[in-house]
Write an enzyme that holds these catalytic residues in place. Structure first.
Site, PDB file in Angstrom:
ATOM      1  N   GLY A 249       0.782  -1.230   0.000  1.00 10.15           N
ATOM      2  CA  GLY A 249       0.000   0.000   0.000  1.00 10.15           C
ATOM      3  C   GLY A 249       0.811   1.275   0.000  1.00 10.15           C
ATOM      4  O   GLY A 249       0.260   2.368   0.125  1.00 10.15           O
ATOM      5  N   GLY A 293       3.450  -3.476  -4.527  1.00  6.87           N
ATOM      6  CA  GLY A 293       3.065  -3.716  -5.921  1.00  6.87           C
ATOM      7  C   GLY A 293       3.229  -2.462  -6.740  1.00  6.87           C
ATOM      8  O   GLY A 293       4.155  -2.319  -7.534  1.00  6.87           O
ATOM      9  N   ARG A 294       2.337  -1.498  -6.501  1.00 10.73           N
ATOM     10  CA  ARG A 294       2.375  -0.217  -7.192  1.00 10.73           C
ATOM     11  C   ARG A 294       3.749   0.446  -7.042  1.00 10.73           C
ATOM     12  O   ARG A 294       4.279   1.034  -7.980  1.00 10.73           O
ATOM     13  CB  ARG A 294       1.294   0.688  -6.595  1.00 10.73           C
ATOM     14  CG  ARG A 294       1.143   2.045  -7.252  1.00 10.73           C
ATOM     15  CD  ARG A 294       0.317   2.988  -6.366  1.00 10.73           C
ATOM     16  NE  ARG A 294      -0.842   2.348  -5.775  1.00 10.73           N
ATOM     17  CZ  ARG A 294      -2.082   2.408  -6.255  1.00 10.73           C
ATOM     18  NH1 ARG A 294      -2.327   3.096  -7.351  1.00 10.73           N
ATOM     19  NH2 ARG A 294      -3.077   1.807  -5.643  1.00 10.73           N
ATOM     20  N   CYS A 362     -17.159   5.189 -26.642  1.00 12.05           N
ATOM     21  CA  CYS A 362     -18.473   5.830 -26.708  1.00 12.05           C
ATOM     22  C   CYS A 362     -19.055   5.966 -25.303  1.00 12.05           C
ATOM     23  O   CYS A 362     -20.102   5.386 -24.965  1.00 12.05           O
ATOM     24  CB  CYS A 362     -19.399   5.020 -27.609  1.00 12.05           C
ATOM     25  SG  CYS A 362     -18.920   5.064 -29.342  1.00 12.05           S
ATOM     26  N   TYR A 391      -1.696  -0.985 -12.412  1.00 13.64           N
ATOM     27  CA  TYR A 391      -3.156  -0.934 -12.550  1.00 13.64           C
ATOM     28  C   TYR A 391      -3.601  -0.231 -13.825  1.00 13.64           C
ATOM     29  O   TYR A 391      -4.651   0.413 -13.856  1.00 13.64           O
ATOM     30  CB  TYR A 391      -3.792  -0.275 -11.317  1.00 13.64           C
ATOM     31  CG  TYR A 391      -3.424  -1.007 -10.047  1.00 13.64           C
ATOM     32  CD1 TYR A 391      -3.955  -2.261  -9.795  1.00 13.64           C
ATOM     33  CD2 TYR A 391      -2.526  -0.462  -9.138  1.00 13.64           C
ATOM     34  CE1 TYR A 391      -3.591  -2.955  -8.654  1.00 13.64           C
ATOM     35  CE2 TYR A 391      -2.164  -1.157  -7.987  1.00 13.64           C
ATOM     36  CZ  TYR A 391      -2.702  -2.402  -7.755  1.00 13.64           C
ATOM     37  OH  TYR A 391      -2.349  -3.094  -6.624  1.00 13.64           O
TER      38      TYR A 391
END
Length: 432
Positions: A249, A293-294, A362, A391
């Site tokens: 995190g 992770g991030r 669209c 992500y």
């Protein structure tokens, strides 16, 4: 100047990533295009791994949270760097095992694992299955019994920590779909059940308080709460938990206003809590797992687009449309996530305009950013969106039957394709 240290401007005035000209990448591989800097990914893996050595004397494991970005090559890199991985689906697990990733270094997460997933994990020899609830714990036990094995598990607990992040990515509060709440007694009930089940070996406990967190205090608080619980288990049940998985995190810099702490500072301060609290409570220092992770892949990636239409609605809004959108980056549509934008072929010029970046789907909500500062844009310019390594590819989709772009890695040896872009044939492959 840029949010990621691997970005620069060359003598041509073009944006570079890892020293490679982004205009050359766009020309060679076409756009939209995900670009990842392999050298920065490896550097981040080593930073976290070295912090385990530094603060826990090697008594721990870094597990890359591959939901951030999953493909064969990222598992090869993690394997090369000697770290583990965290997977959350049968697809991520299968992909990791295609490169013969060590099963004893895999943490398998998920709040509702299927029998198929659990069976595959046990057959592969995964040694850290994180059970989210008692129902799942019983399912793991029954499958292990049928297979004639003992499942090694950790229990996911919710420590009741408010990490001050977006509600969609805050996972440590009591009101969460994840885990067993310590405060409500569910966690202790889960521990007792795990110790009763014949084909379960309880290895540890896990918590994850959320994502994109800049403040270190919630991580310290979570460690404190988890160790207090481990002490309760020891005192009440006579069982000392071996593994404490503190999740991930850690926040990254998406825009100039973001101010994340150095990863070493996170690790240092939390380790002090772990060591002092363990000593105070007469606990053995647990084996520590962290799951960045991030923070490993996010800063290492950018996405390149070609600008098409520029629509200036006088005194209202200027739109620039690109050849991608919510199919390759859905985070703005989900969270109104902010990014830093730069026109790659005008990177040395000042950002003199305010624009809204629109995708090609669209949907009126198909935007990548609203009222962002940018150089003066024209059709044919190459737009770079920074810090998209996490992500983006992993959340890509085929809405409007738009194809998923390729992922290109750059390194000190040049560039190479890590994931091929989808073809039109790929889109209809499973149609009957």
């Amino acid at each position: 100047m840029f949010v990621s240290k691997n970005l620069d401007i060359n003598q041509k005035g073009n944006l570079t990533i890892g020293g490679v000209d982004t205009l050359e990448l766009a020309k060679k591989y076409s756009t939209p295009l995900y670009v990842m800097d392999e050298e920065l990914i490896r550097e981040n893996c080593r930073l976290f791994k070295s912090s385990i050595e530094k603060y826990y004397n090697g008594n721990g494991l870094v597990c890359y949270a591959s939901k951030a970005f999953s493909c064969k090559q990222i598992y090869r890199i993690a394997k090369d760097e000697g770290i583990g991985v965290d997977v959350v689906s049968i697809g991520e697990l299968y992909t990791a095992m295609q490169v013969e990733f060590p099963a004893d270094k895999i943490c398998y997460h998920g709040n509702n694992k299927t029998a198929e997933e659990i069976t595959l994990a046990l057959n592969y020899g995964v040694e850290k299955i994180i059970a989210d609830n008692i129902t799942e714990l019983e399912l793991i036990n029954n499958i292990a019994l049928d297979l004639g094995v003992t499942a090694k598990v950790l229990l996911r607990l919710t420590p009741g920590i408010d990490a001050h992040t977006h509600d969609f990515i805050a996972t440590g509060k009591i009101d969460s779909k994840f885990g067993m709440a310590i405060e409500l007694g569910d966690a202790m009930e889960g521990i007792k059940k795990a110790l009763e089940l014949k084909n379960i070996k309880l290895m540890g406990v896990h918590c994850h308080i959320g994502s994109q967190i800049f403040d270190i205090t919630p991580f310290e608080h979570a460690a404190d709460v988890m160790l207090e619980f481990i002490a309760r288990v020891k005192n009440e049940l006579g069982y000392e938990i071996e593994i404490l998985n503190l999740g991930g995190g850690f926040g990254i810099k998406y825009t100039q206003s973001d101010d994340p702490k150095a990863y070493d500072e996170y690790m240092g301060r939390v380790s002090e809590v772990v060591k002092k609290k363990s000593d105070k409570l007469n606990l053995k220092l647990p084996f520590i797992i962290i799951e960045p992770g991030r923070s490993i892949v996010g800063p290492a990636g950018i996405t390149l687009y070609t600008i098409g239409n520029v629509k200036d609605i006088k005194n209202i809004r200027k739109y620039i449309s690109v050849d991608g959108g919510m199919t390759d980056n859905i985070r703005y549509a989900l969270y109104e996530s902010e990014y830093d934008f730069v026109i790659a072929n005008k990177a040395s010029l000042p950002k003199v305009d305010t624009v809204t970046v629109a995708g090609r789907c669209c949907e009126s909500g198909d935007l990548l950013g609203k009222d962002v500062k940018l150089q003066s844009a024209e059709a044919g310019d190459i737009l770079a969106v920074c810090a998209t390594g996490a992500y983006n590819y992993s959340m890509s989709n085929n809405y409007n039957r738009v194809r998923t772009p390729a992922v290109v890695m750059v390194s000190n040896k040049g560039s190479y394709i890590a994931v091929k872009g989808q073809t039109l044939e790929d889109l209809v492959r499973n149609d009957i």
